[in-house]
Design a protein around this motif. Structure first.
Motif, PDB file in Angstrom:
ATOM      1  N   GLY A 115       0.812  -1.208   0.000  1.00 37.87           N
ATOM      2  CA  GLY A 115       0.000   0.000   0.000  1.00 37.87           C
ATOM      3  C   GLY A 115       0.846   1.258   0.000  1.00 37.87           C
ATOM      4  N   LYS A 116       0.289   2.316  -0.551  1.00 36.19           N
ATOM      5  CA  LYS A 116       0.919   3.626  -0.460  1.00 36.19           C
ATOM      6  C   LYS A 116       0.381   4.297   0.794  1.00 36.19           C
ATOM      7  CE  LYS A 116       1.831   7.813  -3.114  1.00 36.19           C
ATOM      8  NZ  LYS A 116       1.613   8.524  -4.401  1.00 36.19           N
ATOM      9  N   VAL A 117       1.248   4.474   1.782  1.00 37.60           N
ATOM     10  CA  VAL A 117       0.834   4.892   3.119  1.00 37.60           C
ATOM     11  C   VAL A 117       1.395   6.281   3.431  1.00 37.60           C
ATOM     12  CG1 VAL A 117       0.783   4.287   5.567  1.00 37.60           C
ATOM     13  CG2 VAL A 117       0.838   2.477   3.833  1.00 37.60           C
ATOM     14  N   GLU A 118       0.513   7.184   3.794  1.00 40.16           N
ATOM     15  CA  GLU A 118       0.923   8.537   4.167  1.00 40.16           C
ATOM     16  C   GLU A 118       0.640   8.752   5.655  1.00 40.16           C
ATOM     17  OE1 GLU A 118      -1.077  11.310   1.690  1.00 40.16           O
ATOM     18  OE2 GLU A 118      -0.096  10.637  -0.169  1.00 40.16           O
ATOM     19  N   VAL A 119       1.698   9.017   6.415  1.00 42.60           N
ATOM     20  CA  VAL A 119       1.590   9.244   7.858  1.00 42.60           C
ATOM     21  C   VAL A 119       1.893  10.721   8.134  1.00 42.60           C
ATOM     22  CG1 VAL A 119       2.426   8.601  10.144  1.00 42.60           C
ATOM     23  CG2 VAL A 119       2.339   6.882   8.311  1.00 42.60           C
ATOM     24  N   SER A 120       1.033  11.359   8.909  1.00 43.12           N
ATOM     25  CA  SER A 120       1.238  12.772   9.248  1.00 43.12           C
ATOM     26  C   SER A 120       1.111  12.959  10.751  1.00 43.12           C
ATOM     27  CB  SER A 120       0.209  13.656   8.527  1.00 43.12           C
ATOM     28  OG  SER A 120       0.325  13.531   7.121  1.00 43.12           O
ATOM     29  N   PHE A 121       2.100  13.611  11.350  1.00 46.62           N
ATOM     30  CA  PHE A 121       2.053  14.002  12.756  1.00 46.62           C
ATOM     31  C   PHE A 121       1.839  15.512  12.844  1.00 46.62           C
ATOM     32  CE2 PHE A 121       4.391  10.013  13.324  1.00 46.62           C
ATOM     33  CZ  PHE A 121       3.784   9.503  14.470  1.00 46.62           C
ATOM     34  N   PHE A 122       0.957  15.903  13.767  1.00 49.61           N
ATOM     35  CA  PHE A 122       0.687  17.321  13.995  1.00 49.61           C
ATOM     36  C   PHE A 122       0.907  17.622  15.480  1.00 49.61           C
ATOM     37  CE2 PHE A 122      -2.007  15.808  10.546  1.00 49.61           C
ATOM     38  CZ  PHE A 122      -1.662  16.686   9.522  1.00 49.61           C
ATOM     39  N   LEU A 123       1.728  18.616  15.763  1.00 48.55           N
ATOM     40  CA  LEU A 123       2.075  18.978  17.138  1.00 48.55           C
ATOM     41  C   LEU A 123       1.703  20.427  17.387  1.00 48.55           C
ATOM     42  CD1 LEU A 123       3.484  18.505  19.889  1.00 48.55           C
ATOM     43  CD2 LEU A 123       5.633  19.154  18.756  1.00 48.55           C
ATOM     44  N   LYS A 124       0.938  20.657  18.443  1.00 48.29           N
ATOM     45  CA  LYS A 124       0.621  22.011  18.882  1.00 48.29           C
ATOM     46  C   LYS A 124       1.035  22.124  20.337  1.00 48.29           C
ATOM     47  CE  LYS A 124      -2.994  25.516  19.191  1.00 48.29           C
ATOM     48  NZ  LYS A 124      -4.437  25.837  19.007  1.00 48.29           N
ATOM     49  N   GLN A 125       2.126  22.814  20.568  1.00 49.35           N
ATOM     50  CA  GLN A 125       2.671  22.915  21.914  1.00 49.35           C
ATOM     51  C   GLN A 125       2.046  24.094  22.645  1.00 49.35           C
ATOM     52  OE1 GLN A 125       6.912  22.847  21.956  1.00 49.35           O
ATOM     53  NE2 GLN A 125       7.079  23.145  24.180  1.00 49.35           N
ATOM     54  N   GLU A 126       1.635  23.854  23.885  1.00 51.75           N
ATOM     55  CA  GLU A 126       1.072  24.910  24.720  1.00 51.75           C
ATOM     56  C   GLU A 126       2.206  25.705  25.354  1.00 51.75           C
ATOM     57  OE1 GLU A 126      -1.946  25.704  24.811  1.00 51.75           O
ATOM     58  OE2 GLU A 126      -2.857  23.969  23.833  1.00 51.75           O
ATOM     59  N   ASN A 127       2.189  27.012  25.120  1.00 52.78           N
ATOM     60  CA  ASN A 127       3.292  27.852  25.600  1.00 52.78           C
ATOM     61  C   ASN A 127       2.923  28.732  26.796  1.00 52.78           C
ATOM     62  OD1 ASN A 127       5.062  27.017  23.557  1.00 52.78           O
ATOM     63  ND2 ASN A 127       4.101  28.417  22.101  1.00 52.78           N
ATOM     64  N   ASN A 128       1.651  28.760  27.144  1.00 55.53           N
ATOM     65  CA  ASN A 128       1.208  29.710  28.180  1.00 55.53           C
ATOM     66  C   ASN A 128       1.920  29.504  29.506  1.00 55.53           C
ATOM     67  OD1 ASN A 128      -0.532  30.825  26.352  1.00 55.53           O
ATOM     68  ND2 ASN A 128      -2.276  29.550  26.955  1.00 55.53           N
ATOM     69  N   ASP A 129       2.004  28.242  29.953  1.00 56.48           N
ATOM     70  CA  ASP A 129       2.594  27.971  31.263  1.00 56.48           C
ATOM     71  C   ASP A 129       4.105  27.808  31.200  1.00 56.48           C
ATOM     72  OD1 ASP A 129       0.050  28.022  32.295  1.00 56.48           O
ATOM     73  OD2 ASP A 129      -0.230  25.858  32.065  1.00 56.48           O
ATOM     74  N   SER A 130       4.605  27.542  30.002  1.00 61.76           N
ATOM     75  CA  SER A 130       6.038  27.247  29.912  1.00 61.76           C
ATOM     76  C   SER A 130       6.833  28.418  29.347  1.00 61.76           C
ATOM     77  CB  SER A 130       6.264  26.012  29.022  1.00 61.76           C
ATOM     78  OG  SER A 130       5.716  26.238  27.734  1.00 61.76           O
ATOM     79  N   ALA A 131       6.160  29.528  29.010  1.00 63.83           N
ATOM     80  CA  ALA A 131       6.862  30.676  28.433  1.00 63.83           C
ATOM     81  C   ALA A 131       7.727  31.359  29.488  1.00 63.83           C
ATOM     82  CB  ALA A 131       5.853  31.657  27.854  1.00 63.83           C
ATOM     83  N   GLN A 132       8.924  31.760  29.081  1.00 65.20           N
ATOM     84  CA  GLN A 132       9.850  32.461  29.966  1.00 65.20           C
ATOM     85  C   GLN A 132      10.515  33.606  29.204  1.00 65.20           C
ATOM     86  OE1 GLN A 132      12.671  29.674  31.544  1.00 65.20           O
ATOM     87  NE2 GLN A 132      11.193  28.713  32.934  1.00 65.20           N
ATOM     88  N   ILE A 133      10.932  34.606  29.980  1.00 69.60           N
ATOM     89  CA  ILE A 133      11.626  35.751  29.386  1.00 69.60           C
ATOM     90  C   ILE A 133      13.103  35.426  29.290  1.00 69.60           C
ATOM     91  CG2 ILE A 133      12.295  38.143  29.757  1.00 69.60           C
ATOM     92  CD1 ILE A 133       9.590  38.627  31.030  1.00 69.60           C
ATOM     93  N   ASN A 134      13.662  35.713  28.109  1.00 76.91           N
ATOM     94  CA  ASN A 134      15.093  35.523  27.883  1.00 76.91           C
ATOM     95  C   ASN A 134      15.815  36.793  28.348  1.00 76.91           C
ATOM     96  OD1 ASN A 134      17.683  35.273  26.922  1.00 76.91           O
ATOM     97  ND2 ASN A 134      17.059  34.391  24.953  1.00 76.91           N
ATOM     98  N   PRO A 135      16.530  36.752  29.493  1.00 79.21           N
ATOM     99  CA  PRO A 135      17.168  37.968  30.033  1.00 79.21           C
ATOM    100  C   PRO A 135      18.134  38.629  29.054  1.00 79.21           C
ATOM    101  CG  PRO A 135      17.202  36.182  31.635  1.00 79.21           C
ATOM    102  CD  PRO A 135      16.775  35.578  30.337  1.00 79.21           C
ATOM    103  N   GLU A 136      18.886  37.835  28.346  1.00 74.05           N
ATOM    104  CA  GLU A 136      19.859  38.400  27.420  1.00 74.05           C
ATOM    105  C   GLU A 136      19.164  39.164  26.301  1.00 74.05           C
ATOM    106  OE1 GLU A 136      22.417  35.376  26.000  1.00 74.05           O
ATOM    107  OE2 GLU A 136      23.290  34.906  27.975  1.00 74.05           O
ATOM    108  N   ALA A 137      18.121  38.580  25.734  1.00 77.07           N
ATOM    109  CA  ALA A 137      17.390  39.254  24.661  1.00 77.07           C
ATOM    110  C   ALA A 137      16.709  40.519  25.186  1.00 77.07           C
ATOM    111  CB  ALA A 137      16.365  38.310  24.052  1.00 77.07           C
TER     112      ALA A 137
END
Length: 286
Positions: free
Chosen positions: A60-82
């Motif tokens: 068979g001709k098989v097409e596999v697709s992964f979709f990732l949506k990462q939640e950033n609200n709780d894991s967002a941090q400020i980069n001090p250098e930037a």
């Protein structure tokens, strides 16, 4: 159990770090031809994914697709250098521009690199994707099995019709052969010529042998039994069924070439139609 090569499955799950989904589509193909679309964060596991596909599917001709949506609200941090770099730039601009407008903190957060999301642990993501791929493959197999049942029933119905035609022809064949011989004898009598009866008997035997399709009918019965047996087997059967369809078609052609009456020709045509209908469905069987 008969499996189709056509199927679709999708699995989606929510995690603390976001949403991951896997989608698989498959259509008929001579060999197994997989293609995988995925985020770069999963690229390291591509080899493992392909091995899973090879273990679960054979064609068979098989097409596999992964979709990732990462939640950033709780894991967002400020980069001090930037942020410090941005502050220095703003100070430089303020020194050159009289009465500068105050900087909105939200606008500062939009500056590239100031707000960062914590990188998701690669091992965690790969483990989740591996488990999800296996679940999706299981659902795909169920989908292909359901369609395979329909294909198998379609083929069984055509096999029954072929069996009926074979039985009909087998029962009518002696009468058809006798009628052909009587027809030849009547033509000879109409000519009103002397005929060597021994030679006539030999010619009638030769005609009977050339028009004898008992061997073809026996082989058709054998192919029917073999096809029914194959449909009950586990594992891939598509290539074997494809070979059997070629054999069915060969016998139907031979019947047509040996036809001694319109009835035989009609049955041979019906057999060809039934074989072609089966062959079209066999192209979708794994």
């Amino acid at each position: 159990m008969t499996h189709s090569m056509t199927g679709f499955a999708r699995v989606e799950e929510e995690f603390s770090w976001g949403r991951l989904s896997c989608e698989i589509r498959s259509v008929n193909h001579r060999y197994l031809e997989p293609s995988i679309r995925m985020p770069d964060s999963l690229r390291v596991a591509e080899g493992s994914f392909r091995e899973q596909l090879k273990k679960s599917l054979s064609r068979g001709k098989v097409e596999v697709s992964f979709f990732l949506k990462q939640e950033n609200n709780d894991s967002a941090q400020i980069n001090p250098e930037a942020l410090n770099g941005l502050v220095q730039l703003l100070s430089a601009v303020s020194a050159k521009v009289p009465n500068p407008a105050p900087v909105n903190p939200l606008e500062a957060l939009r500056w590239p690199g100031v707000l960062q999301a914590n990188e998701l642990d690669a091992d965690t993501l790969v483990a989740a994707a591996n488990t999800m791929l296996q679940k999706t493959l299981t659902d795909l197999q169920k989908s292909r099995a359901r369609e395979g049942e329909g294909l198998a029933q379609h083929i069984q119905d055509r096999l029954s019709a072929i069996s009926q035609h074979v039985a009909t022809l087998r029962s009518e064949l002696p009468a058809l052969t006798a009628a052909q011989q009587d027809k030849l004898s009547q033509k000879i009598e109409a000519l009103q010529v002397d005929v060597d009866q021994d030679r006539l008997a030999q010619e009638l035997v030769i005609i009977a042998q050339k028009s004898d399709v008992a061997e073809e009918l026996d082989r058709l019965d054998t192919h029917i039994v073999e096809t029914q047996r194959a449909l009950k087997q586990t594992g891939p059967i598509g290539r074997r069924l494809d070979f059997l369809m070629q054999e069915f078609n060969r016998e139907a052609n031979t019947l047509s070439s040996k036809a001694i009456a319109s009835g035989v020709t009609q049955i041979a045509v019906e057999l060809k139609v039934l074989v072609e209908q089966m062959r079209e469905q066999v192209q979708n069987i794994e």
